[in-house]
Write a protein that holds these residues in place. Structure first.
Motif, PDB file in Angstrom:
ATOM      1  N   GLU A 191      14.118 -40.176 -11.885  1.00  0.00           N
ATOM      2  CA  GLU A 191      14.881 -41.422 -11.999  1.00  0.00           C
ATOM      3  C   GLU A 191      13.956 -42.592 -12.331  1.00  0.00           C
ATOM      4  N   HIS A 192      12.788 -42.617 -11.731  1.00  0.00           N
ATOM      5  CA  HIS A 192      11.855 -43.726 -11.943  1.00  0.00           C
ATOM      6  C   HIS A 192      11.328 -43.758 -13.377  1.00  0.00           C
ATOM      7  N   TYR A 193      10.949 -42.584 -13.913  1.00  0.00           N
ATOM      8  CA  TYR A 193      10.326 -42.525 -15.230  1.00  0.00           C
ATOM      9  C   TYR A 193      11.311 -42.218 -16.363  1.00  0.00           C
ATOM     10  N   GLY A 194      12.548 -41.870 -16.021  1.00  0.00           N
ATOM     11  CA  GLY A 194      13.502 -41.475 -17.048  1.00  0.00           C
ATOM     12  C   GLY A 194      13.232 -40.085 -17.588  1.00  0.00           C
ATOM     13  N   ILE A 195      12.727 -39.195 -16.741  1.00  0.00           N
ATOM     14  CA  ILE A 195      12.420 -37.825 -17.149  1.00  0.00           C
ATOM     15  C   ILE A 195      13.728 -37.074 -17.392  1.00  0.00           C
ATOM     16  N   ILE A 196      13.821 -36.393 -18.518  1.00  0.00           N
ATOM     17  CA  ILE A 196      14.979 -35.536 -18.817  1.00  0.00           C
ATOM     18  C   ILE A 196      14.767 -34.225 -18.068  1.00  0.00           C
ATOM     19  N   ARG A 197      15.704 -33.833 -17.223  1.00  0.00           N
ATOM     20  CA  ARG A 197      15.505 -32.664 -16.364  1.00  0.00           C
ATOM     21  C   ARG A 197      16.753 -31.796 -16.342  1.00  0.00           C
ATOM     22  N   VAL A 198      16.571 -30.547 -15.926  1.00  0.00           N
ATOM     23  CA  VAL A 198      17.733 -29.712 -15.621  1.00  0.00           C
ATOM     24  C   VAL A 198      18.315 -30.207 -14.303  1.00  0.00           C
ATOM     25  N   THR A 199      19.619 -30.118 -14.183  1.00  0.00           N
ATOM     26  CA  THR A 199      20.322 -30.766 -13.077  1.00  0.00           C
ATOM     27  C   THR A 199      19.993 -30.148 -11.725  1.00  0.00           C
ATOM     28  N   ASN A 200      20.026 -28.821 -11.647  1.00  0.00           N
ATOM     29  CA  ASN A 200      19.911 -28.136 -10.362  1.00  0.00           C
ATOM     30  C   ASN A 200      18.566 -27.453 -10.193  1.00  0.00           C
ATOM     31  N   ALA A 201      18.165 -27.276  -8.934  1.00  0.00           N
ATOM     32  CA  ALA A 201      16.923 -26.563  -8.636  1.00  0.00           C
ATOM     33  C   ALA A 201      17.025 -25.132  -9.149  1.00  0.00           C
ATOM     34  N   LEU A 202      15.907 -24.608  -9.618  1.00  0.00           N
ATOM     35  CA  LEU A 202      15.854 -23.253 -10.168  1.00  0.00           C
ATOM     36  C   LEU A 202      15.447 -22.264  -9.099  1.00  0.00           C
ATOM     37  N   SER A 203      16.105 -21.102  -9.108  1.00  0.00           N
ATOM     38  CA  SER A 203      15.837 -20.068  -8.105  1.00  0.00           C
ATOM     39  C   SER A 203      16.074 -18.704  -8.727  1.00  0.00           C
ATOM     40  N   GLU A 204      16.129 -17.672  -7.875  1.00  0.00           N
ATOM     41  CA  GLU A 204      16.360 -16.311  -8.354  1.00  0.00           C
ATOM     42  C   GLU A 204      17.805 -16.095  -8.784  1.00  0.00           C
ATOM     43  N   ALA A 205      18.706 -16.970  -8.376  1.00  0.00           N
ATOM     44  CA  ALA A 205      20.122 -16.841  -8.727  1.00  0.00           C
ATOM     45  C   ALA A 205      20.336 -17.165 -10.206  1.00  0.00           C
ATOM     46  N   PRO A 206      21.449 -16.726 -10.790  1.00  0.00           N
ATOM     47  CA  PRO A 206      21.748 -17.105 -12.177  1.00  0.00           C
ATOM     48  C   PRO A 206      21.786 -18.620 -12.347  1.00  0.00           C
ATOM     49  N   LEU A 207      21.437 -19.081 -13.532  1.00  0.00           N
ATOM     50  CA  LEU A 207      21.441 -20.514 -13.794  1.00  0.00           C
ATOM     51  C   LEU A 207      22.845 -21.086 -13.619  1.00  0.00           C
ATOM     52  N   SER A 208      22.901 -22.291 -13.092  1.00  0.00           N
ATOM     53  CA  SER A 208      24.180 -22.972 -12.911  1.00  0.00           C
ATOM     54  C   SER A 208      24.739 -23.395 -14.261  1.00  0.00           C
ATOM     55  N   LYS A 209      26.035 -23.686 -14.294  1.00  0.00           N
ATOM     56  CA  LYS A 209      26.664 -24.141 -15.530  1.00  0.00           C
ATOM     57  C   LYS A 209      26.005 -25.433 -16.015  1.00  0.00           C
ATOM     58  N   ALA A 210      25.660 -26.325 -15.081  1.00  0.00           N
ATOM     59  CA  ALA A 210      25.005 -27.579 -15.471  1.00  0.00           C
ATOM     60  C   ALA A 210      23.666 -27.308 -16.144  1.00  0.00           C
ATOM     61  N   ASN A 211      22.870 -26.395 -15.582  1.00  0.00           N
ATOM     62  CA  ASN A 211      21.575 -26.086 -16.184  1.00  0.00           C
ATOM     63  C   ASN A 211      21.722 -25.404 -17.545  1.00  0.00           C
ATOM     64  N   LEU A 212      22.756 -24.593 -17.694  1.00  0.00           N
ATOM     65  CA  LEU A 212      23.011 -23.951 -18.989  1.00  0.00           C
ATOM     66  C   LEU A 212      23.343 -24.984 -20.058  1.00  0.00           C
ATOM     67  N   LYS A 213      24.094 -26.011 -19.674  1.00  0.00           N
ATOM     68  CA  LYS A 213      24.407 -27.085 -20.616  1.00  0.00           C
ATOM     69  C   LYS A 213      23.166 -27.922 -20.920  1.00  0.00           C
ATOM     70  N   ASP A 214      22.402 -28.240 -19.883  1.00  0.00           N
ATOM     71  CA  ASP A 214      21.194 -29.045 -20.072  1.00  0.00           C
ATOM     72  C   ASP A 214      20.241 -28.403 -21.073  1.00  0.00           C
ATOM     73  N   SER A 215      20.140 -27.075 -21.012  1.00  0.00           N
ATOM     74  CA  SER A 215      19.142 -26.352 -21.797  1.00  0.00           C
ATOM     75  C   SER A 215      19.635 -25.923 -23.174  1.00  0.00           C
ATOM     76  N   GLY A 216      20.909 -26.212 -23.493  1.00  0.00           N
ATOM     77  CA  GLY A 216      21.450 -25.838 -24.789  1.00  0.00           C
ATOM     78  C   GLY A 216      21.874 -24.383 -24.892  1.00  0.00           C
ATOM     79  N   ILE A 217      21.878 -23.656 -23.769  1.00  0.00           N
ATOM     80  CA  ILE A 217      22.292 -22.253 -23.773  1.00  0.00           C
ATOM     81  C   ILE A 217      23.823 -22.148 -23.822  1.00  0.00           C
ATOM     82  N   PHE A 218      24.502 -22.929 -23.010  1.00  0.00           N
ATOM     83  CA  PHE A 218      25.954 -23.002 -23.029  1.00  0.00           C
ATOM     84  C   PHE A 218      26.365 -23.893 -24.208  1.00  0.00           C
ATOM     85  N   PRO A 219      27.429 -23.575 -24.946  1.00  0.00           N
ATOM     86  CA  PRO A 219      28.521 -22.652 -24.635  1.00  0.00           C
ATOM     87  C   PRO A 219      28.387 -21.256 -25.243  1.00  0.00           C
TER      88      PRO A 219
END
Length: 290
Positions: A191-219
């Motif tokens: 927020e301070h620097y205006g960094i473009i980021r994926v929305t949700n924390a990354l883990s062993e679970a499948p990527l969230s819909k928000a992260n899929l959109k952020d990364s250009g994988i979805f739709p």
């Protein structure tokens, strides 16, 4: 498998719904499929999910002695697009090393992308611009050191991000530290620097819909979208228990009976079919569908 359609139970948010899914060649389609050229498939007793997009945290393929066997284990989990970490230890010759790295994976039985994974002190503007041109879904900042993250010249890196808007993700491998470092320090830095980021924390679970959109994988991957690749899992649920208990049931921890990738069956009863070779998938525009 040609063109076919079927009715099946799926989840939309937290709601269980019955929907018609139509497949033509490699893609989902909205066109009416009830004609003599299109077959109806009986999916009675099954629940469907989109094919999962997963980051290879459980079994990093960069360290694998058997790429085929380890990638097949992801297919058995219902993964149809695997994000493979590309560890970077130095800014010297990283382009050549990356191109050599990519060549190792051309015969995987799963679609794949590469995710540069970099320590904060090693990332450069040139890396950010290069991996955006290579259509990597995001760049992983690998750190569990709060002071290390604070010392990065983020304003310079944000300038490099701005051309194609490739997002950053923070990888905190220690799950006990993840909430504190990601949800507090990392989000404040972004927020301070205006960094473009994926929305949700990354883990062993499948990527969230928000992260899929952020990364250009979805739709085109990760959903039941018209013109998207026909990737999906079928779970046998004759008694309806999965759907009745859908709020607590986590499909990616269960075992799918069938996995389909680009319209072709790649896994049945945990037996991986090797008919369909994986492709080096390139996503669409970053954050275009946010």
């Amino acid at each position: 498998m040609g063109a076919y359609w079927f009715y099946v139970q799926t989840l939309k948010g937290t709601q269980a719904i019955t929907r018609q899914i139509s497949v033509s060649q490699q893609h989902f389609t909205k066109r009416s499929s009830r004609n003599y050229e299109c077959k109806q498939m009986d999916a009675t007793g099954f629940v469907a999910t989109p094919g999962y997009v997963m980051l290879d945290l459980d079994t990093p393929l960069s360290q694998s002695p058997s790429l085929i066997e380890d990638s097949q284990r992801y297919v058995q989990k219902g993964c149809t697009l695997l994000l493979i970490q590309f560890p970077i230890h130095s800014s010297f010759h990283f382009k050549v090393i990356y191109q050599q790295f990519v060549k190792q994976f051309k015969y995987l039985p799963i679609d794949y992308m590469f995710v540069p994974t970099i320590k904060p002190q090693s990332i450069t503007q040139e890396m950010v611009r290069y991996f955006a041109r290579e259509s990597c879904p995001f760049i992983l900042i690998d750190s569990e050191d709060e002071d290390e993250l604070k010392e990065v010249a983020w304003d310079w890196l944000v300038q490099a991000q701005s051309h194609k808007r490739i997002p950053f993700g923070l990888l905190v491998r220690n799950s006990r530290k993840r909430e504190r470092i990601h949800d507090k320090l990392w989000i404040k830095l972004c927020e301070h620097y205006g960094i473009i980021r994926v929305t949700n924390a990354l883990s062993e679970a499948p990527l969230s819909k928000a992260n899929l959109k952020d990364s250009g994988i979805f739709p085109y991957k990760g959903g039941f979208m018209d013109s998207g690749y026909a990737d999906y899992n079928l779970y046998y649920d004759e008694e309806g228990l999965m759907v009745d208990d859908h709020a607590d049931f986590r499909y990616y921890e269960a075992v799918p009976e069938v996995t389909v990738m680009r319209g072709q069956i790649v896994q049945v009863n945990q037996q991986v079919q090797t008919i369909v070779p994986g492709i080096h998938y390139k996503g669409s525009i970053y954050q275009h569908f946010v």
